[in-house]
Scaffold this motif. Structure first.
Motif, mmCIF file in Angstrom:
data_model
loop_
_atom_site.group_PDB
_atom_site.id
_atom_site.type_symbol
_atom_site.label_atom_id
_atom_site.label_comp_id
_atom_site.label_asym_id
_atom_site.label_seq_id
_atom_site.Cartn_x
_atom_site.Cartn_y
_atom_site.Cartn_z
ATOM 1 N N LYS A 27 19.075 -8.217 37.437
ATOM 2 C CA LYS A 27 17.870 -8.904 37.008
ATOM 3 C C LYS A 27 16.659 -8.055 37.382
ATOM 4 N N ARG A 48 7.902 -13.036 37.175
ATOM 5 C CA ARG A 48 8.611 -13.160 35.906
ATOM 6 C C ARG A 48 10.001 -12.594 36.124
ATOM 7 N N ILE A 50 13.548 -11.556 34.544
ATOM 8 C CA ILE A 50 14.053 -11.160 33.227
ATOM 9 C C ILE A 50 15.507 -10.725 33.383
ATOM 10 N N SER A 52 19.508 -10.404 30.909
ATOM 11 C CA SER A 52 20.140 -10.466 29.590
ATOM 12 C C SER A 52 21.550 -11.011 29.726
ATOM 13 N N PHE A 62 17.952 -11.731 25.633
ATOM 14 C CA PHE A 62 17.110 -11.620 26.820
ATOM 15 C C PHE A 62 16.530 -12.985 27.176
ATOM 16 N N HIS A 63 16.499 -13.262 28.482
ATOM 17 C CA HIS A 63 15.979 -14.523 28.999
ATOM 18 C C HIS A 63 14.856 -14.209 29.978
ATOM 19 N N GLU A 64 13.968 -15.192 30.131
ATOM 20 C CA GLU A 64 12.841 -15.005 31.046
ATOM 21 C C GLU A 64 12.444 -16.362 31.613
#
Length: 83
Positions: A27, A48, A50, A52, A62-64
């Motif tokens: 991450k 933040r 981030i 995947s 991709f996630h956030e």
């Protein structure tokens, strides 16, 4: 240039710079460094996160997410970059 890594981290805090932290669980964290110790435990604010994920036969997704305050154990930090 005889700066130690801990001196560099102190300057990042004083100058209120963003950092990018790469962790062992693949991450990435982008936020403001607020504190650290000799074991590289970190306290970050306005982070933040981030990462995947990939399902078989598909492109990565991709996630956030946003986190107000985060404490990171030093042994999970791979790389820290001033941003």
């Amino acid at each position: 240039m005889n700066e130690s890594p801990l001196q560099l981290l102190s300057e990042i805090i004083i100058n209120r710079k963003n950092v990018i932290v790469f962790t062992r669980n693949n991450k990435k964290l982008v936020g403001y460094l607020r504190a650290f110790d000799k074991h590289f435990n970190l306290i970050l604010e306005n982070v933040r996160e981030i990462w995947s994920s990939r399902k078989k036969g598909q492109n990565p997704k991709f996630h956030e997410r946003l986190i107000q305050k985060l404490i990171i154990r030093g042994d999970s930090v791979i790389l820290l970059l001033p941003n």
